[in-house]
Scaffold this motif. Structure first.
Motif, PDB file in Angstrom:
ATOM      1  N   GLY A  79       0.665  -1.739  -0.220  1.00 33.14           N
ATOM      2  CA  GLY A  79       0.217   0.389  -0.628  1.00 33.14           C
ATOM      3  C   GLY A  79       0.776   1.020   0.213  1.00 33.14           C
ATOM      4  N   VAL A  91      -7.248   2.538  -0.201  1.00 28.96           N
ATOM      5  CA  VAL A  91      -6.108   1.290  -0.408  1.00 28.96           C
ATOM      6  C   VAL A  91      -6.057   0.590   0.290  1.00 28.96           C
ATOM      7  CG1 VAL A  91      -3.565   1.638   0.847  1.00 28.96           C
ATOM      8  CG2 VAL A  91      -4.421   3.895   0.011  1.00 28.96           C
ATOM      9  N   VAL A 106      -4.847  -3.070  -2.384  1.00 29.91           N
ATOM     10  CA  VAL A 106      -4.223  -4.022  -2.108  1.00 29.91           C
ATOM     11  C   VAL A 106      -4.868  -5.173  -1.956  1.00 29.91           C
ATOM     12  CG1 VAL A 106      -2.585  -4.713  -0.001  1.00 29.91           C
ATOM     13  CG2 VAL A 106      -2.652  -2.690  -0.431  1.00 29.91           C
TER      14      VAL A 106
END
Length: 326
Positions: A120, A134, A138
Protein backbone atom coordinates in the motif's frame (compact mmCIF):
# COMPACT_ATOMS: atom_id res chain seq x y z
CA UNK A 1 2.23 11.17 -20.31
CA UNK A 2 1.32 10.94 -23.93
CA UNK A 3 1.89 7.62 -25.64
CA UNK A 4 3.54 7.23 -29.03
CA UNK A 5 3.41 4.41 -31.56
CA UNK A 6 7.09 3.53 -31.10
CA UNK A 7 8.82 1.66 -28.30
CA UNK A 8 7.57 2.35 -24.79
CA UNK A 9 11.19 2.56 -23.60
CA UNK A 10 14.28 3.29 -25.67
CA UNK A 11 17.87 3.34 -24.45
CA UNK A 12 20.34 5.23 -26.70
CA UNK A 13 24.12 5.15 -26.20
CA UNK A 14 23.73 4.68 -22.45
CA UNK A 15 26.95 4.83 -20.42
CA UNK A 16 27.83 4.63 -16.75
CA UNK A 17 31.51 5.14 -15.94
CA UNK A 18 32.45 5.12 -12.24
CA UNK A 19 35.63 7.07 -11.37
CA UNK A 20 38.32 4.96 -9.70
CA UNK A 21 41.28 6.61 -7.95
CA UNK A 22 44.51 5.15 -9.32
CA UNK A 23 47.31 6.69 -7.26
CA UNK A 24 47.69 6.74 -3.48
CA UNK A 25 46.53 10.37 -3.38
CA UNK A 26 43.70 9.79 -5.87
CA UNK A 27 45.05 12.32 -8.37
CA UNK A 28 44.91 10.19 -11.50
CA UNK A 29 41.53 8.83 -12.26
CA UNK A 30 40.62 5.76 -14.20
CA UNK A 31 37.05 4.80 -14.95
CA UNK A 32 35.23 1.56 -14.36
CA UNK A 33 33.07 1.27 -17.47
CA UNK A 34 30.08 -0.60 -16.04
CA UNK A 35 27.83 0.28 -18.99
CA UNK A 36 29.62 1.45 -22.11
CA UNK A 37 27.28 2.76 -24.81
CA UNK A 38 24.36 0.36 -25.13
CA UNK A 39 21.16 0.91 -27.15
CA UNK A 40 17.94 -1.12 -27.27
CA UNK A 41 14.15 -0.73 -27.54
CA UNK A 42 11.34 -2.30 -25.52
CA UNK A 43 8.07 -2.48 -27.45
CA UNK A 44 4.67 -2.24 -25.66
CA UNK A 45 3.52 -5.54 -24.19
CA UNK A 46 6.81 -7.38 -24.90
CA UNK A 47 9.73 -8.70 -22.85
CA UNK A 48 13.32 -7.70 -23.61
CA UNK A 49 15.98 -9.88 -21.99
CA UNK A 50 19.50 -8.83 -21.02
CA UNK A 51 21.86 -11.76 -20.48
CA UNK A 52 25.55 -12.11 -19.68
CA UNK A 53 27.98 -13.15 -16.98
CA UNK A 54 28.01 -11.49 -13.55
CA UNK A 55 29.58 -8.04 -13.71
CA UNK A 56 28.75 -7.37 -17.36
CA UNK A 57 26.58 -4.33 -16.51
CA UNK A 58 23.05 -5.77 -16.53
CA UNK A 59 22.05 -4.57 -13.06
CA UNK A 60 23.71 -1.16 -13.54
CA UNK A 61 21.59 -0.78 -16.69
CA UNK A 62 18.45 -1.43 -14.64
CA UNK A 63 19.53 1.10 -12.00
CA UNK A 64 20.05 3.74 -14.70
CA UNK A 65 16.56 3.14 -16.09
CA UNK A 66 15.07 3.29 -12.57
CA UNK A 67 17.01 6.57 -12.03
CA UNK A 68 18.83 5.04 -9.05
CA UNK A 69 22.09 5.95 -10.81
CA UNK A 70 22.82 8.95 -13.00
CA UNK A 71 24.02 8.14 -16.51
CA UNK A 72 27.45 9.36 -17.64
CA UNK A 73 26.15 9.73 -21.21
CA UNK A 74 23.28 8.64 -23.43
CA UNK A 75 19.51 8.91 -23.23
CA UNK A 76 16.56 7.07 -21.76
CA UNK A 77 13.48 7.81 -23.86
CA UNK A 78 10.07 6.96 -22.44
CA UNK A 79 6.97 7.20 -24.65
CA UNK A 80 8.93 9.22 -27.19
CA UNK A 81 10.38 11.78 -24.74
CA UNK A 82 13.83 11.96 -23.19
CA UNK A 83 13.69 11.51 -19.41
CA UNK A 84 16.17 14.39 -19.02
CA UNK A 85 13.49 16.73 -20.47
CA UNK A 86 10.85 15.80 -17.87
CA UNK A 87 9.60 18.31 -15.32
CA UNK A 88 9.49 17.34 -11.64
CA UNK A 89 5.90 16.14 -12.13
CA UNK A 90 6.98 14.28 -15.27
CA UNK A 91 9.69 12.48 -13.31
CA UNK A 92 7.12 11.46 -10.66
CA UNK A 93 4.93 10.00 -13.39
CA UNK A 94 7.93 8.25 -14.96
CA UNK A 95 8.91 6.65 -11.65
CA UNK A 96 5.32 5.47 -11.17
CA UNK A 97 5.28 4.07 -14.73
CA UNK A 98 8.58 2.17 -14.41
CA UNK A 99 8.63 -0.26 -11.49
CA UNK A 100 10.87 -3.15 -10.44
CA UNK A 101 10.78 -6.66 -9.00
CA UNK A 102 14.11 -7.52 -7.39
CA UNK A 103 16.07 -10.74 -7.15
CA UNK A 104 15.93 -11.51 -3.45
CA UNK A 105 12.42 -11.64 -1.96
CA UNK A 106 13.99 -11.88 1.50
CA UNK A 107 15.98 -8.65 1.20
CA UNK A 108 13.56 -6.54 -0.87
CA UNK A 109 10.67 -6.55 1.63
CA UNK A 110 10.84 -4.59 4.89
CA UNK A 111 10.60 -7.25 7.65
CA UNK A 112 9.06 -4.73 10.08
CA UNK A 113 6.14 -3.83 7.80
CA UNK A 114 2.95 -5.81 7.31
CA UNK A 115 2.09 -6.71 3.74
CA UNK A 116 -0.67 -4.08 3.64
CA UNK A 117 2.01 -1.45 4.33
CA UNK A 118 4.50 -2.86 1.81
CA UNK A 119 2.00 -3.07 -1.05
CA UNK A 120 0.00 0.00 0.00
CA UNK A 121 2.92 2.39 0.50
CA UNK A 122 3.24 3.39 -3.21
CA UNK A 123 -0.52 4.14 -3.23
CA UNK A 124 -0.32 6.24 -0.05
CA UNK A 125 2.60 8.29 -1.41
CA UNK A 126 1.48 8.74 -5.02
CA UNK A 127 -2.34 8.82 -4.96
CA UNK A 128 -5.17 10.56 -3.11
CA UNK A 129 -6.92 7.33 -2.13
CA UNK A 130 -8.45 7.10 1.34
CA UNK A 131 -7.17 4.54 3.84
CA UNK A 132 -10.16 2.32 3.08
CA UNK A 133 -9.60 2.55 -0.67
CA UNK A 134 -5.91 1.69 -0.24
CA UNK A 135 -6.87 -1.33 1.87
CA UNK A 136 -9.35 -2.46 -0.77
CA UNK A 137 -6.81 -2.00 -3.58
CA UNK A 138 -4.15 -3.96 -1.66
CA UNK A 139 -6.64 -6.85 -1.36
CA UNK A 140 -7.26 -6.74 -5.13
CA UNK A 141 -3.53 -6.72 -5.88
CA UNK A 142 -2.88 -9.68 -3.59
CA UNK A 143 -5.67 -11.67 -5.28
CA UNK A 144 -4.20 -10.79 -8.66
CA UNK A 145 -0.86 -12.40 -7.75
CA UNK A 146 -2.43 -15.51 -6.22
CA UNK A 147 -2.58 -14.54 -2.54
CA UNK A 148 -5.59 -13.93 -0.27
CA UNK A 149 -6.71 -10.47 0.93
CA UNK A 150 -6.53 -11.53 4.61
CA UNK A 151 -2.76 -12.09 4.18
CA UNK A 152 -2.36 -8.29 4.05
CA UNK A 153 -2.16 -8.37 7.87
CA UNK A 154 0.83 -10.73 7.94
CA UNK A 155 4.56 -9.98 8.03
CA UNK A 156 7.03 -11.11 5.32
CA UNK A 157 8.58 -13.82 7.54
CA UNK A 158 5.21 -15.61 7.56
CA UNK A 159 5.48 -16.35 3.81
CA UNK A 160 7.54 -18.72 1.68
CA UNK A 161 10.07 -17.41 -0.86
CA UNK A 162 7.66 -17.78 -3.77
CA UNK A 163 4.89 -15.99 -1.83
CA UNK A 164 7.27 -13.16 -0.94
CA UNK A 165 8.12 -12.71 -4.60
CA UNK A 166 4.37 -12.53 -5.32
CA UNK A 167 4.18 -9.71 -2.75
CA UNK A 168 7.02 -7.95 -4.59
CA UNK A 169 5.08 -8.31 -7.85
CA UNK A 170 1.92 -6.92 -6.21
CA UNK A 171 3.87 -3.90 -4.96
CA UNK A 172 5.32 -3.30 -8.44
CA UNK A 173 1.82 -3.36 -9.96
CA UNK A 174 0.28 -0.98 -7.41
CA UNK A 175 0.69 2.17 -9.57
CA UNK A 176 -0.38 0.55 -12.89
CA UNK A 177 3.09 0.77 -14.48
CA UNK A 178 3.84 0.44 -18.19
CA UNK A 179 7.31 -1.06 -17.71
CA UNK A 180 8.47 -3.49 -15.02
CA UNK A 181 12.15 -4.29 -14.60
CA UNK A 182 12.63 -7.89 -13.49
CA UNK A 183 16.12 -8.21 -12.02
CA UNK A 184 16.77 -11.97 -11.75
CA UNK A 185 13.20 -12.43 -10.43
CA UNK A 186 13.34 -16.22 -10.01
CA UNK A 187 17.03 -17.03 -9.45
CA UNK A 188 16.71 -17.00 -5.64
CA UNK A 189 13.70 -19.34 -5.68
CA UNK A 190 13.44 -23.13 -5.60
CA UNK A 191 13.29 -24.67 -9.06
CA UNK A 192 9.76 -25.97 -8.37
CA UNK A 193 8.53 -22.40 -7.74
CA UNK A 194 10.28 -20.69 -10.67
CA UNK A 195 7.83 -21.80 -13.34
CA UNK A 196 4.87 -20.63 -11.21
CA UNK A 197 6.32 -17.11 -10.86
CA UNK A 198 7.30 -16.92 -14.55
CA UNK A 199 3.81 -17.99 -15.62
CA UNK A 200 2.27 -15.46 -13.22
CA UNK A 201 4.42 -12.71 -14.76
CA UNK A 202 3.38 -13.73 -18.28
CA UNK A 203 -0.31 -13.80 -17.32
CA UNK A 204 -0.06 -10.33 -15.76
CA UNK A 205 1.75 -9.06 -18.85
CA UNK A 206 -1.07 -10.28 -21.10
CA UNK A 207 -3.72 -8.84 -18.80
CA UNK A 208 -2.19 -5.37 -18.39
CA UNK A 209 -0.15 -5.06 -21.62
CA UNK A 210 3.00 -4.68 -19.51
CA UNK A 211 6.48 -4.32 -20.98
CA UNK A 212 9.26 -6.16 -19.14
CA UNK A 213 13.01 -5.73 -19.04
CA UNK A 214 14.19 -9.14 -17.81
CA UNK A 215 17.72 -9.34 -16.44
CA UNK A 216 18.89 -12.92 -16.08
CA UNK A 217 21.77 -15.31 -16.56
CA UNK A 218 19.66 -18.46 -16.71
CA UNK A 219 19.02 -19.01 -20.41
CA UNK A 220 15.98 -21.27 -19.95
CA UNK A 221 14.22 -18.45 -18.08
CA UNK A 222 15.07 -15.99 -20.84
CA UNK A 223 13.90 -18.31 -23.60
CA UNK A 224 10.57 -18.89 -21.84
CA UNK A 225 9.90 -15.22 -21.08
CA UNK A 226 11.46 -13.03 -23.76
CA UNK A 227 10.49 -11.77 -27.21
CA UNK A 228 13.92 -10.28 -27.88
CA UNK A 229 17.32 -10.75 -26.20
CA UNK A 230 20.44 -8.63 -25.90
CA UNK A 231 23.72 -10.30 -24.91
CA UNK A 232 26.06 -8.15 -22.80
CA UNK A 233 29.80 -8.50 -22.32
CA UNK A 234 31.93 -6.00 -20.39
CA UNK A 235 29.31 -3.25 -20.48
CA UNK A 236 28.50 -3.58 -24.18
CA UNK A 237 25.83 -5.32 -26.24
CA UNK A 238 27.57 -7.84 -28.50
CA UNK A 239 24.47 -9.45 -30.03
CA UNK A 240 20.70 -8.83 -30.24
CA UNK A 241 17.96 -10.83 -31.92
CA UNK A 242 14.45 -12.21 -31.52
CA UNK A 243 14.53 -15.03 -28.97
CA UNK A 244 14.11 -18.05 -31.25
CA UNK A 245 16.46 -16.56 -33.84
CA UNK A 246 19.14 -16.13 -31.17
CA UNK A 247 18.76 -19.66 -29.82
CA UNK A 248 18.60 -21.29 -33.26
CA UNK A 249 21.41 -19.23 -34.79
CA UNK A 250 23.75 -17.60 -32.24
CA UNK A 251 26.40 -15.63 -34.13
CA UNK A 252 28.79 -14.09 -31.62
CA UNK A 253 31.40 -16.50 -30.18
CA UNK A 254 30.49 -15.31 -26.67
CA UNK A 255 26.78 -16.06 -27.22
CA UNK A 256 27.70 -19.51 -28.53
CA UNK A 257 29.78 -20.16 -25.42
CA UNK A 258 26.90 -19.10 -23.15
CA UNK A 259 24.52 -21.41 -25.03
CA UNK A 260 26.91 -24.35 -24.91
CA UNK A 261 27.34 -24.00 -21.14
CA UNK A 262 23.57 -24.12 -20.53
CA UNK A 263 21.76 -27.40 -19.99
CA UNK A 264 20.14 -28.69 -23.21
CA UNK A 265 16.35 -28.69 -23.42
CA UNK A 266 16.41 -32.48 -23.86
CA UNK A 267 18.96 -35.00 -22.47
CA UNK A 268 19.39 -36.66 -25.88
CA UNK A 269 20.63 -33.45 -27.50
CA UNK A 270 24.37 -33.63 -28.06
CA UNK A 271 26.56 -30.60 -28.58
CA UNK A 272 30.13 -29.46 -28.10
CA UNK A 273 30.78 -27.39 -25.01
CA UNK A 274 32.85 -24.29 -25.71
CA UNK A 275 35.26 -23.62 -22.86
CA UNK A 276 36.32 -19.98 -22.65
CA UNK A 277 39.91 -19.39 -21.56
CA UNK A 278 40.85 -16.95 -18.83
CA UNK A 279 38.76 -14.66 -16.65
CA UNK A 280 36.50 -11.77 -17.59
CA UNK A 281 38.85 -8.75 -17.93
CA UNK A 282 38.51 -5.85 -15.52
CA UNK A 283 36.02 -3.16 -16.65
CA UNK A 284 38.64 -0.64 -15.43
CA UNK A 285 41.28 -1.85 -17.89
CA UNK A 286 39.40 -3.23 -20.88
CA UNK A 287 41.28 -4.98 -23.70
CA UNK A 288 42.03 -3.09 -26.91
CA UNK A 289 40.12 -3.89 -30.09
CA UNK A 290 37.27 -6.31 -29.43
CA UNK A 291 36.85 -6.61 -25.65
CA UNK A 292 36.22 -10.35 -26.01
CA UNK A 293 39.34 -11.18 -28.05
CA UNK A 294 41.55 -12.47 -25.16
CA UNK A 295 39.02 -15.27 -24.50
CA UNK A 296 37.65 -15.80 -28.01
CA UNK A 297 38.22 -19.17 -29.72
CA UNK A 298 37.58 -17.58 -33.15
CA UNK A 299 39.85 -14.52 -32.89
CA UNK A 300 41.96 -13.49 -35.86
CA UNK A 301 44.15 -10.59 -36.96
CA UNK A 302 42.02 -7.43 -36.50
CA UNK A 303 40.40 -8.55 -33.23
CA UNK A 304 43.11 -7.34 -30.85
CA UNK A 305 43.56 -3.91 -32.44
CA UNK A 306 40.32 -2.77 -34.12
CA UNK A 307 36.95 -2.34 -32.48
CA UNK A 308 34.32 -4.32 -34.39
CA UNK A 309 31.30 -2.49 -35.82
CA UNK A 310 27.71 -3.63 -35.56
CA UNK A 311 26.22 -5.46 -38.51
CA UNK A 312 22.51 -6.19 -38.93
CA UNK A 313 20.76 -8.85 -41.01
CA UNK A 314 17.46 -8.39 -42.84
CA UNK A 315 15.72 -10.14 -39.93
CA UNK A 316 17.05 -7.55 -37.47
CA UNK A 317 19.71 -9.87 -36.00
CA UNK A 318 22.51 -7.56 -34.80
CA UNK A 319 26.04 -8.66 -33.94
CA UNK A 320 29.24 -6.79 -33.08
CA UNK A 321 32.02 -9.06 -34.33
CA UNK A 322 34.77 -8.97 -36.99
CA UNK A 323 33.63 -12.39 -38.26
CA UNK A 324 30.59 -10.76 -39.88
CA UNK A 325 32.10 -7.55 -41.18
CA UNK A 326 33.12 -7.42 -44.84
Amino acid sequence: MSSSNGPVLRVEGLKKHFPVARSLFGRTKQFLKAVDGISFDIEPGTTYGLVGESGCGKTTTSKLILLLEEATAGQIIFDGRAVTDFSRQGLREYKASVQAVFQDPWASLNPRMRVKGIVGEPLEINTNLTRGQVRSRVGELLEEVGLAPYQADLFPHEFSGGQRQRIGVARALALNPKVVILDEPVSALDVSIRAQIMNLLKDLQDEHNLSYLLIAHHLATVRHMCDKIGVMYLGRLVEEADTEELFENPLHPYTRALMSAALPSHPDIERDEIILVGEVPSPVDTPSGCHFHPRCPARFEPCDSEEPVRTESSSGHKVVCHLYHD
